[in-house]
Motif scaffolding. Structure first.
Motif, PDB file in Angstrom:
ATOM      1  N   TRP A  31      -4.857   7.683   0.032  1.00 41.16           N
ATOM      2  CA  TRP A  31      -4.210   8.452  -1.034  1.00 41.16           C
ATOM      3  C   TRP A  31      -4.171   9.941  -0.723  1.00 41.16           C
ATOM      4  O   TRP A  31      -3.212  10.630  -1.069  1.00 41.16           O
ATOM      5  CB  TRP A  31      -4.925   8.213  -2.363  1.00 41.16           C
ATOM      6  CG  TRP A  31      -6.333   8.734  -2.400  1.00 41.16           C
ATOM      7  CD1 TRP A  31      -7.470   8.055  -2.063  1.00 41.16           C
ATOM      8  CD2 TRP A  31      -6.739  10.046  -2.766  1.00 41.16           C
ATOM      9  NE1 TRP A  31      -8.573   8.861  -2.205  1.00 41.16           N
ATOM     10  CE2 TRP A  31      -8.147  10.090  -2.635  1.00 41.16           C
ATOM     11  CE3 TRP A  31      -6.071  11.196  -3.194  1.00 41.16           C
ATOM     12  CZ2 TRP A  31      -8.903  11.228  -2.912  1.00 41.16           C
ATOM     13  CZ3 TRP A  31      -6.807  12.334  -3.473  1.00 41.16           C
ATOM     14  CH2 TRP A  31      -8.207  12.355  -3.330  1.00 41.16           C
ATOM     15  N   CYS A  47      -2.006   7.671  -4.629  1.00 42.51           N
ATOM     16  CA  CYS A  47      -2.182   6.217  -4.523  1.00 42.51           C
ATOM     17  C   CYS A  47      -0.859   5.462  -4.499  1.00 42.51           C
ATOM     18  O   CYS A  47      -0.830   4.279  -4.129  1.00 42.51           O
ATOM     19  CB  CYS A  47      -3.038   5.713  -5.690  1.00 42.51           C
ATOM     20  SG  CYS A  47      -4.775   6.211  -5.600  1.00 42.51           S
ATOM     21  N   ASP A  99      -0.438   1.335  -4.807  1.00 46.59           N
ATOM     22  CA  ASP A  99      -0.900   1.164  -6.188  1.00 46.59           C
ATOM     23  C   ASP A  99       0.320   0.892  -7.084  1.00 46.59           C
ATOM     24  O   ASP A  99       1.114   1.791  -7.370  1.00 46.59           O
ATOM     25  CB  ASP A  99      -1.633   2.423  -6.645  1.00 46.59           C
ATOM     26  CG  ASP A  99      -2.353   2.225  -7.981  1.00 46.59           C
ATOM     27  OD1 ASP A  99      -1.805   1.540  -8.848  1.00 46.59           O
ATOM     28  OD2 ASP A  99      -3.452   2.792  -8.142  1.00 46.59           O
TER      29      ASP A  99
END
Length: 532
Positions: free
Chosen positions: A69, A239, A244
């Motif tokens: 990230w 993310c 994600d």
């Protein structure tokens, strides 16, 4: 209609690829193809390659410690900055203060169609810059972490989200620049100042980039925890690229809301923005006497007025005016270490530092070449100075004097700084001041000769004689070669004569050539100028 307007907007951006401003004609198809090939090489090969190298430097170490990230957050920040600042001036001129606003508003075209075409143009240009960063970013990540369907979809979504953020920032920054430009009387100096700040910031970031990258990779965990604690939103933004799904969906929804907000604000206020002319104060006439100027003074004021009225002219032909005194300040700050290092590196050539400083100052002087395009900038109006009751040699002398004044004054300051740092014998100190000053005079006369010999009068864009002519290239290359030769000749054989004798020879040669060029300007040069 939207397709036609978008095509028109894109055509204006790439006008130089299709149209030759020097010859005032369309380019042949093979030339257009070469220009676009050059553009692709520049964007994909140079910019894309540079950011691919940067991504590769970051990705491996961050992925190993589970900081995927943070990798996407850093690269996304670079993409947003490049996209916003790369398209801000196009937003300023193409969205808010376009020259064809009145024409389009007078036609039976819905306002929303005009706004949509302008926004699409800004979006496409910003996305182009974003792509040079984010495509290498995603590809490098997939090569290091592996390719999955989720990562690919989330990576594409991150790219689209960033492109919308860039559109928002471009509109905000462009609005600010447009508002500022409407309130300023002399926009040229502001344009020059903003350009110099941007260039300076770019090189500062560039030279500091590797240190920052190394520090981030070495302390990734520490930085990561600080970001998580201080700004959880940034953590979730990074993310997205790592796969994600929840963060991706939220970011896409927020982006759509922002896009709808941009559309609503611009569509409801476009007419007001497009027709704005800036505030103008009332002018009260006050009778006053005007001092009569001599012919020479009037022509000198005219030449300086042309120079200060054009940001392109100042940036491309007068950058040395700023760089020379900066060099003097750097000499005062760091010059002592440089002189000591040169004595250690070249113990048999004790005055090598003085010669190198002179060569550097002469190199910077060659970046002041206002005399070269001064003839071509007369353009189709060259008949005006030719028809005035003024001798042609006077017109050329004025153009030479402008460059001399622009270069000699800052050169005097930097030469004195060099003398303070060098602490050399009196003869060398005098020559350290004299040689760069005489070189500045020589360069001015040499440049006016090139300007007369290689004029470019049939132009439609002032950038042609200022930046794209063979005369400018010849003048700059000549200056660089002469400066380098001055140093290498000393290092090769000149040191045997001693610095005072070597510099005296250079001074006499430059002065003699300057006198010869002055005679040429008054005789053959004046005749050639009168016949252009």
């Amino acid at each position: 209609m939207l397709k036609v307007l978008v095509k028109k907007q894109i055509g204006e951006v790439f006008k130089g690829y299709f149209y030759n401003a020097k010859k005032n004609e369309m380019r042949p198809k093979w030339a257009v193809a070469l220009w676009f090939l050059f553009f692709i090489v520049l964007m994909v090969g140079v910019l894309g390659g540079m950011f691919a190298f940067l991504a590769d430097s970051l990705c491996g170490g961050l992925v190993k410690v589970g900081m995927d990230w943070l990798y996407f957050l850093l690269m996304s920040g670079i993409g947003i900055a490049l996209g916003a600042f790369g398209s801000v001036f196009n937003t300023f001129s193409g969205l808010y203060l376009s020259k064809d606003n009145d024409l389009l508003l007078s036609m039976p075209i819905p306002t929303r169609t005009i706004v949509a075409s302008r926004l699409l143009n800004v979006y496409l240009l910003g996305t182009m810059y974003v792509a040079t960063v984010m495509l290498p970013t995603c590809i490098v990540y997939w090569m290091n972490a592996g390719i999955t369907g989720t990562r690919v979809v989330c990576g594409i979504a991150l790219f689209l989200v960033i492109s919308i953020l860039v559109l928002l920032l471009s509109c905000l920054l462009g609005w600010g620049v447009a508002k500022l430009s409407l309130k300023l009387k002399n926009k040229s100096f502001v344009t020059v100042l903003v350009s110099l700040v941007f260039i300076g910031g770019y090189y500062f970031v560039y030279f500091r980039a590797m240190d920052v990258i190394r520090d981030i990779v070495e302390h990734a965990t520490v930085y990561g925890e600080k970001i998580k604690g201080a700004s959880y939103g940034l953590y979730k933004f990074g993310c997205i690229g790592a796969g994600d799904v929840v963060a991706t969906v939220v970011a896409c929804l927020v982006s759509l809301v922002l896009l709808a907000g941009i559309w609503y604000v611009l569509s409801s206020s476009f007419i007001k923005i497009a027709t704005a002319n800036g505030s103008t104060g009332k002018v009260h006439y006050v009778a006053k006497s005007v001092r009569e100027k001599s012919v020479f003074s009037a022509l000198l004021a005219k030449e300086f007025g042309r120079f200060t009225a054009s940001a392109n002219y100042m940036l491309n032909c007068g950058l040395g005016v700023l760089l020379i005194p900066i060099c003097g300040v750097l000499l005062l700050a760091k010059g002592a270490r440089f002189v000591d290092a040169m004595k250690v590196i070249f113990p048999e050539r004790p005055e090598a530092a003085a010669i190198l400083i002179i060569a550097a100052l002469c190199t910077l002087t060659s970046m002041i070449d206002t005399a070269v395009p001064s003839v071509s900038l007369e353009g189709k109006s060259i008949w005006i100075p030719q028809s005035l009751p003024v001798e042609p040699k006077v017109v050329l002398r004025v153009k030479v004097l402008v460059q001399i004044l622009l270069s000699v004054i800052p050169m005097l300051f930097s030469s004195i700084c060099a003398v303070i740092v060098l602490k050399a014998e009196i003869a060398v100190s005098v020559l350290v001041v004299a040689v760069p000053l005489v070189y500045a005079v020589y360069t001015a006369f040499y440049n006016i000769m090139i300007g007369v010999k290689m004029p470019l009068l049939n132009w439609t864009n002032e950038m042609a004689p200022i930046k794209q002519s063979g005369a400018i290239l010849t003048a700059m290359l000549s200056g660089w070669v002469e400066s380098v030769a001055l140093f290498f000749l000393y290092m090769w054989k000149g040191y045997k004569l001693g610095a005072p004798v070597y510099l005296t020879i250079c001074l006499v040669l430059l002065a003699g050539i300057s006198v010869a060029l002055f005679r040429w300007v008054d005789t053959k040069g004046a005749k050639e100028f009168a016949q252009l």
